[in-house]
Design an enzyme around this catalytic site. Structure first.
Site, PDB file in Angstrom:
ATOM      1  N   TYR A  78       0.840  -1.212   0.000  1.00  0.00           N
ATOM      2  CA  TYR A  78       0.000   0.000   0.000  1.00  0.00           C
ATOM      3  C   TYR A  78       0.869   1.254   0.000  1.00  0.00           C
ATOM      4  CZ  TYR A  78      -3.199   3.660   1.623  1.00  0.00           C
ATOM      5  OH  TYR A  78      -3.910   4.824   1.754  1.00  0.00           O
ATOM      6  N   ARG A 130       1.147   6.645  -6.918  1.00  0.00           N
ATOM      7  CA  ARG A 130      -0.061   7.468  -7.109  1.00  0.00           C
ATOM      8  C   ARG A 130       0.253   8.952  -6.942  1.00  0.00           C
ATOM      9  NH1 ARG A 130      -5.467   6.647  -3.473  1.00  0.00           N
ATOM     10  NH2 ARG A 130      -3.928   6.646  -1.807  1.00  0.00           N
ATOM     11  N   TYR A 137      -1.052  13.086   6.213  1.00  0.00           N
ATOM     12  CA  TYR A 137      -0.605  12.078   7.190  1.00  0.00           C
ATOM     13  C   TYR A 137       0.909  12.187   7.373  1.00  0.00           C
ATOM     14  CZ  TYR A 137      -4.932   9.179   7.128  1.00  0.00           C
ATOM     15  OH  TYR A 137      -6.203   8.687   7.251  1.00  0.00           O
ATOM     16  N   ARG A 166     -11.656  13.451   1.966  1.00  0.00           N
ATOM     17  CA  ARG A 166     -12.609  12.615   2.723  1.00  0.00           C
ATOM     18  C   ARG A 166     -13.941  12.481   2.014  1.00  0.00           C
ATOM     19  NH1 ARG A 166      -9.323   9.723   5.910  1.00  0.00           N
ATOM     20  NH2 ARG A 166      -7.893  11.077   7.041  1.00  0.00           N
ATOM     21  N   GLU A 184     -14.138  -0.736   7.095  1.00  0.00           N
ATOM     22  CA  GLU A 184     -14.128   0.565   6.429  1.00  0.00           C
ATOM     23  C   GLU A 184     -15.466   0.740   5.711  1.00  0.00           C
ATOM     24  OE1 GLU A 184     -10.462   1.874   4.463  1.00  0.00           O
ATOM     25  OE2 GLU A 184     -11.650   2.301   2.678  1.00  0.00           O
TER      26      GLU A 184
HETATM   27  C1  3EB Z   1      -7.855   6.199   5.971  1.00  0.00           C
HETATM   28  O1  3EB Z   1      -8.724   6.977   6.379  1.00  0.00           O
HETATM   29  C2  3EB Z   1      -8.285   4.788   5.662  1.00  0.00           C
HETATM   30  O2  3EB Z   1      -5.537   5.442  -0.093  1.00  0.00           O
HETATM   31  O3  3EB Z   1      -7.176   6.084  -1.386  1.00  0.00           O
HETATM   32  C3  3EB Z   1      -9.448   5.450   2.987  1.00  0.00           C
HETATM   33  C4  3EB Z   1      -9.839   6.024   1.780  1.00  0.00           C
HETATM   34  C5  3EB Z   1      -8.180   4.946   3.116  1.00  0.00           C
HETATM   35  C6  3EB Z   1      -8.953   6.102   0.706  1.00  0.00           C
HETATM   36  C7  3EB Z   1      -6.739   5.703  -0.286  1.00  0.00           C
HETATM   37  C8  3EB Z   1      -7.295   5.025   2.036  1.00  0.00           C
HETATM   38  C9  3EB Z   1      -7.677   5.590   0.842  1.00  0.00           C
HETATM   39  O4  3EB Z   1      -6.666   6.531   5.821  1.00  0.00           O
HETATM   40  C10 3EB Z   1      -7.728   4.282   4.383  1.00  0.00           C
END
Ligand code: 3EB
Length: 335
Positions: free
Chosen positions: A133, A140, A193, A206, A320
């Protein structure tokens, strides 16, 4: 806006004849040519269709299969990262490079929603200690930056899930008008992050709001999990992770309503079309129980939810939820 976009989820007990079929996200089986999470509930198959009026013809270009009607463009790109030189990182770069080239060629400036499916997402490839990932995130983000697309504020809504097998598979929905990106005040934006979650941040917002014609507005809710700030909460406790996830879903819906062109109560958690990804099939009954408690047993969101088996992109996440909601100016929701 000339062609309204329709969303429909067809369940096995309904007619399989889907009119104006454009792009289907099959969730009934695990087809070998794409990576797709397996359906846990309801009994399959379930077909998700985003469609426009009229008949469209699928085109192929490079790794992409796509359809478009001038207003909307949808498609799927697949690259087998096991045979691609440079592995999953390079495959992610290639898939997104091709996606952005396709959007340029077809004149679609804006990605609204992306679904990423990566085999063995929490695993590592031989000779490389970085989780797949995290490698995917490097490729990406590089592609977004190279194409001068918003890799941070204004990134599309997305999800990224792990399958047991299949090539890197990216489904997309693009339009001609910029969506409004939505963030969650309970969470650090994913594109911010810190590096403890990998050298490059994930590229998604989001949620995203888009006008889809006919006085309607779609909320695309990205994959949402038990993360507060940037940390995973309730490690090992799927019930509490589900509750925290729903608190995050509610927070994104609130933030979306503040930006909605329809009104401050346009989108409702209990009206969403949810896709629930569960890491361990054995957790399905508990996840469904918590959702029923929190949403109400009669909530359309509960009735319409589908549950898929997938690895969530952080190894400590067990569940999720992703969703979309369609609000209509013609039918304002009751107060
Ligand atoms: C998170 O909130 C959970 O890498 O495109 C959620 C939605 C998550 C999209 C992405 C990853 C992705 O980090 C993981």
């Amino acid at each position: 806006m000339s062609s309204p976009l329709q969303f429909r989820r067809a369940f096995a007990f309904e007619s399989t004849a889907t009119p104006a079929l454009d792009r289907r996200i099959h969730t009934g089986e695990e087809p070998r040519h794409i990576a797709a999470p397996a359906l846990l509930y309801p009994a399959g198959p379930v077909t998700e269709t985003w469609s426009v009026p009229g008949t469209l013809h699928e085109q192929r270009r490079g790794a992409a299969r796509f359809v478009g009607d001038g207003q909307w463009l949808m498609g799927t790109l697949c690259i087998d990262d096991r045979t691609w030189p440079g592995g999953i990182c390079a495959a992610a770069r290639q898939v997104y490079d091709e996606l952005f080239q396709l959007l340029r060629d077809e004149g679609f400036a804006h990605l609204l929603r992306v679904w990423n499916y990566v085999a063995d997402i929490n695993g590592c490839d031989a000779g490389d200690p970085l989780e797949r990932y995290r490698q995917f995130n490097i490729g990406r983000q590089d592609a977004f930056l190279a194409a001068r697309r918003s890799a941070f504020d204004g990134a599309p809504a997305a999800c990224a899930l792990g399958t047991t097998q299949g090539p890197l598979t990216v489904h997309f929905l693009a339009g001609r008008e910029a969506p409004r990106a939505v963030e969650n005040p309970r969470q650090v934006s994913a594109y911010r992050y810190p590096s403890q979650y990998g050298p490059r941040a994930p590229t998604f917002s989001r949620g995203a709001l888009a006008s889809i014609g006919g006085g309607r507005e779609a909320l695309f809710l990205s994959g949402t999990a038990s993360i507060v700030g940037h940390q995973t909460l309730h490690v090992g406790d799927v019930a509490r992770q589900t509750e925290e996830t729903l608190a995050n879903v509610a927070a994104v819906v609130d933030a979306a309503n503040a930006l909605s062109t329809i009104g401050p109560r346009a989108h409702r958690v209990d009206m969403l079309d949810c896709t629930v990804y569960v890491r361990h099939a054995r957790d399905l009954p508990l996840v469904r129980e918590v959702l029923a408690q929190r949403l109400g047993a009669d909530a359309p969101a509960l009735r319409n939810a589908i549950y898929l088996r997938a690895d969530v992109c952080r190894a400590d996440l067990l569940v999720e939820v992703e969703a979309h909601g369609i609000a209509s100016a013609a039918e304002p929701s009751p107060p």
